[in-house]
Each structure stands twice: as C-alpha cells, then as structure tokens.
Design a protein around this motif. Sequence first.
Motif, PDB file in Angstrom:
ATOM      1  N   LEU A   1      -0.658   7.484   6.259  1.00  0.00           N
ATOM      2  CA  LEU A   1      -1.675   6.313   4.732  1.00  0.00           C
ATOM      3  C   LEU A   1      -2.919   7.576   4.496  1.00  0.00           C
ATOM      4  O   LEU A   1      -3.017   8.173   3.639  1.00  0.00           O
ATOM      5  CB  LEU A   1      -1.933   4.706   5.039  1.00  0.00           C
ATOM      6  N   ASN A   2      -3.756   7.653   5.987  1.00  0.00           N
ATOM      7  CA  ASN A   2      -4.632   8.933   5.229  1.00  0.00           C
ATOM      8  C   ASN A   2      -4.439   9.943   4.958  1.00  0.00           C
ATOM      9  O   ASN A   2      -4.817  10.719   3.645  1.00  0.00           O
ATOM     10  CB  ASN A   2      -5.433   8.667   6.750  1.00  0.00           C
TER      11      ASN A   2
ATOM     12  N   GLN B   1       0.936  -1.791   0.153  1.00  0.00           N
ATOM     13  CA  GLN B   1      -0.058  -0.115   0.065  1.00  0.00           C
ATOM     14  C   GLN B   1       0.738   1.173  -0.150  1.00  0.00           C
ATOM     15  O   GLN B   1       1.066   2.529  -0.631  1.00  0.00           O
ATOM     16  CB  GLN B   1      -0.758  -0.111   1.073  1.00  0.00           C
ATOM     17  N   VAL B   2       2.130   1.265   1.039  1.00  0.00           N
ATOM     18  CA  VAL B   2       2.996   2.599   0.931  1.00  0.00           C
ATOM     19  C   VAL B   2       3.569   3.047  -0.709  1.00  0.00           C
ATOM     20  O   VAL B   2       3.930   3.653  -1.121  1.00  0.00           O
ATOM     21  CB  VAL B   2       3.999   1.898   1.857  1.00  0.00           C
ATOM     22  N   LEU B   3       3.682   1.736  -1.017  1.00  0.00           N
ATOM     23  CA  LEU B   3       4.984   1.963  -2.066  1.00  0.00           C
ATOM     24  C   LEU B   3       3.771   2.139  -3.517  1.00  0.00           C
ATOM     25  O   LEU B   3       4.061   3.045  -3.816  1.00  0.00           O
ATOM     26  CB  LEU B   3       5.698   0.596  -3.031  1.00  0.00           C
TER      27      LEU B   3
ATOM     28  N   ASN C   1       9.497   9.251   7.306  1.00  0.00           N
ATOM     29  CA  ASN C   1       8.461   8.241   7.547  1.00  0.00           C
ATOM     30  C   ASN C   1       8.736   6.797   7.608  1.00  0.00           C
ATOM     31  O   ASN C   1       8.392   5.987   7.611  1.00  0.00           O
ATOM     32  CB  ASN C   1       6.916   8.849   8.102  1.00  0.00           C
ATOM     33  N   LEU C   2      10.262   6.885   7.069  1.00  0.00           N
ATOM     34  CA  LEU C   2      10.854   4.868   6.819  1.00  0.00           C
ATOM     35  C   LEU C   2      10.736   4.333   7.924  1.00  0.00           C
ATOM     36  O   LEU C   2      10.362   3.863   7.455  1.00  0.00           O
ATOM     37  CB  LEU C   2      12.311   5.863   6.326  1.00  0.00           C
TER      38      LEU C   2
ATOM     39  N   ARG D   1       8.713  17.266  -1.315  1.00  0.00           N
ATOM     40  CA  ARG D   1       8.026  16.697  -0.927  1.00  0.00           C
ATOM     41  C   ARG D   1       7.097  15.951  -0.355  1.00  0.00           C
ATOM     42  O   ARG D   1       7.423  15.032   0.717  1.00  0.00           O
ATOM     43  CB  ARG D   1       6.508  17.874  -0.258  1.00  0.00           C
ATOM     44  N   VAL D   2       6.484  14.766  -1.559  1.00  0.00           N
ATOM     45  CA  VAL D   2       6.614  13.502  -1.054  1.00  0.00           C
ATOM     46  C   VAL D   2       8.044  12.854  -0.791  1.00  0.00           C
ATOM     47  O   VAL D   2       7.527  12.685   0.114  1.00  0.00           O
ATOM     48  CB  VAL D   2       6.166  13.359  -2.850  1.00  0.00           C
ATOM     49  N   LYS D   3       8.844  13.185  -1.455  1.00  0.00           N
ATOM     50  CA  LYS D   3      10.182  12.301  -1.372  1.00  0.00           C
ATOM     51  C   LYS D   3      10.388  12.837   0.042  1.00  0.00           C
ATOM     52  O   LYS D   3      10.983  11.163   0.636  1.00  0.00           O
ATOM     53  CB  LYS D   3      10.777  12.402  -2.780  1.00  0.00           C
TER      54      LYS D   3
END
Length: 91
Positions: free
Chosen positions: A56-57, A8-10, A43-44, A35-37
């Motif tokens: 995720l939300n 889901q995250v990927l 949060n890795l 910002r996305v990267k």
Amino acid sequence: MASSSRTQVLSLYRMLIKESKKFPSYNYRTYALRRVKDGFRENLAVDNPKTLDALLNQARESLAVIKRQVSIGQFYTTQKNVVEGPRNGNF
C-alpha cells in the motif's frame, strides 16, 4: 483482508486508474494503466498484513509519481497518434 484494508486497496486502485487516464501521451497512459492493473492483479492473494502495508505504501508513492508526471506532461503538448484519432467512425 480486513474490511478497512479492502476499502483502502480499492480506493487506491481507483485513484491510480483515474490519475493514469490523465496522461496526455497515449503511450504513457496505456503503460501506466497496464502497470497498475498488473501490479494489483499480481498481489491479489496477499494476506500478510505487513506485506500488505508495504504494498500500500509503494502504491501511494506510485500515485504521487503519476500525479507529478501528469502535471509535467500537461506542460508539453504532443500530436495525437493514429490510434488516438477522432472517434467519428472514419477509422
């Protein structure tokens, strides 16, 4: 992280990157990609399922915002920056 959560995250990461690349404006596009990267890199190491669900939300909401902004941005044309010039080797 469970296998389904990782998937889901990927998947969400790929969708965010793909949508961010659609911004017509160079500045908005590079900002959104950065910002996305940075957000995913920051949060890795999150292992807590509740925190992961909240993140995720938040990412899904960000995806919806990016989609809306891209569609709005396509209504208004802008001139290309020097950075976005033709890629024929003249620069």
